[in-house]
Design an enzyme around this catalytic site. Structure first.
Site, short mmCIF file in Angstrom:
data_model
loop_
_atom_site.label_atom_id
_atom_site.label_comp_id
_atom_site.label_asym_id
_atom_site.label_seq_id
_atom_site.Cartn_x
_atom_site.Cartn_y
_atom_site.Cartn_z
N ASP A 256 0.85 -1.19 0.00
CA ASP A 256 0.00 0.00 0.00
C ASP A 256 0.88 1.24 0.00
O ASP A 256 2.04 1.18 0.43
CB ASP A 256 -0.94 0.02 1.21
CG ASP A 256 -2.19 0.87 0.94
OD1 ASP A 256 -3.18 0.32 0.43
OD2 ASP A 256 -2.14 2.08 1.20
N ASP A 301 -7.37 -4.54 -5.64
CA ASP A 301 -8.60 -3.98 -5.06
C ASP A 301 -8.48 -2.47 -5.26
O ASP A 301 -8.02 -1.76 -4.38
CB ASP A 301 -8.68 -4.38 -3.58
CG ASP A 301 -9.98 -3.92 -2.93
OD1 ASP A 301 -10.94 -3.63 -3.67
OD2 ASP A 301 -10.02 -3.84 -1.69
N CYS A 354 -15.27 -1.27 -5.13
CA CYS A 354 -16.55 -1.17 -4.41
C CYS A 354 -17.38 -0.06 -5.05
O CYS A 354 -17.95 0.78 -4.38
CB CYS A 354 -16.37 -0.98 -2.91
SG CYS A 354 -15.33 0.42 -2.49
#
Length: 404
Positions: A256, A301, A354
């Site tokens: 990340d 993601d 999402c």
């Protein structure tokens, strides 16, 4: 229901921070809930749910209350009075509620509810974008679903227990749950409860993770002993799920750009009994290039608009800007180009968001497959999850396989 002054003041303070100081609702509410040690679970529930409610319906309530941003405290009390009146709560004779036109509020609500942007309390530009991408009928249903309170879903940590044992353990602590068909590790709470204070949570027997989010790691099709890269790991909800599916065997590289998020993942991994995760802060392209052609599985993601999880983050719709959406689409294609190179021949890649917008989802995958990097891959399958159809968060995931 009787309104208590100290709880109402907490809500007003919270709304001031969210609307006027641009703070994130979840962080504000976390702080508010620590404000008074004497508050019981019902008090804390009132503060959290009322704050989220007024954030969710900001545009509608402001219109009914006839107030405009930036909201001063009097404006916020007027919006609070609208919330209470529509909930059927009797207003106490406090100075903040003097002259509240309760009958007029109900009439205005009925009148304004004929307009979708007001009824569902959404900025015009997001509404236009949703209609353009999903069509009038589907978008109308999705918006309504995104304004409902989300269920609390747990994911069993199968490294430590089984779903059945976890259900019994929580039942002993007066928390009832039910299985969800088609979701092997999920338990749904039948009533909201603070699960973070339970012994089961402290021992790492579960994580709170929506059912849609749990499908992502399942689609990755990991096996014990593999080398897996979670490229946008964040605080690691999906990383930990992958670790449990791999039975702690093999290696997971969790990456990340934010070191603070990876620090949270480290704490969660310890609680979960996960010890096959290497953390990598992406402060240069070096860690990515080192992994070219090395990974059996790669999860992207991707950063996205978050329009599939407005039920959980209602303040996101007020913070989003059209420029951000344009920029994030560029980022999504960029990470697909860069991170896909880590997949070894015969390996698999999952791209997930999402969001419910095709422009962030299937369109990105189709665009990628037409590029030079994308010609190395075959499209296997994808899944489009809408909240109004599933009852869970809006999500998208696509499985690609690199040609051997």
């Amino acid at each position: 229901m009787r309104l208590h002054r100290n709880l109402c003041f907490a809500v007003i303070d919270g709304l001031t921070s969210i609307f006027n100081e641009d703070e994130y609702a979840d962080k504000v509410i976390q702080k508010l809930l620590k404000r008074d040690k004497r508050w019981g679970s019902r008090d804390r529930g009132f503060v959290a749910e009322t704050t989220y409610d007024i954030v969710r319906w900001k545009r509608l309530y402001a219109e009914i209350a006839e107030v405009k941003e930036p909201f001063d405290r009097d404006n916020l009390w007027r919006m609070f009075a609208v919330w209470a009146t529509l909930k059927g709560i009797k207003l106490p004779d406090w100075k903040y509620f003097e002259g509240t036109p309760t009958r007029k509020i109900k009439g205005k609500f009925d009148e304004l509810s004929k307009s979708r942007v007001l009824r569902e309390s959404i900025p015009d530009w997001i509404d236009d974008m949703g209609v353009a991408e999903l069509g009038e009928v589907k978008w109308t249903k999705e918006l309504a679903a995104q304004n409902k309170q989300a269920d609390v879903i747990l994911r069993t940590n199968t490294l430590k227990t089984t779903k059945e044992k976890l259900q019994n353990l929580l039942f002993d602590q007066n928390i009832e749950t039910e299985f969800i068909k088609g979701y092997p590790s999920a338990l749904k709470l039948t009533e909201r409860a603070n699960v973070f204070v339970t012994e089961a949570f402290k021992k790492g027997f579960f994580e709170v993770q929506d059912a849609s989010s749990q499908m992502v790691a399942e689609m990755l099709d990991v096996k014990p002993g593999m080398k897996v890269v979670d490229t946008c790991a964040g605080a690691g909800g999906k990383t930990l799920h992958i670790a449990s599916l791999m039975q702690n065997k093999g290696q997971i590289v969790a990456m990340d750009i934010y070191e603070s998020k990876l620090k949270k993942l480290k704490i969660r991994a310890r609680r979960n009994g996960v010890h096959n995760v290497d953390l990598k802060v992406l402060d240069s392209t070096k860690p990515i290039k080192k992994l070219y052609n090395k990974a059996d599985r790669v999860l992207i993601d991707a950063p996205c608009s978050g329009l599939g999880v407005l039920r959980r983050n209602p303040d996101a719709k007020w913070k989003l800007e059209p420029e951000f959406i344009d920029r994030i689409r560029g980022v999504q294609q960029d990470v697909l180009q860069k991170y896909s190179k880590m997949v070894k021949p015969g390996g698999k890649l999952v791209y997930a968001t999402c969001s419910v917008l095709p422009s962030e989802n299937q369109n990105q995958v189709q665009a990628f497959l037409k590029t030079e990097a994308g010609t190395e891959f075959t499209f296997v399958k994808d899944k489009k999850v809408l909240a109004h159809e599933s009852g869970f968060d809006g999500f998208y995931m696509a499985l690609l396989e690199r040609k051997a």
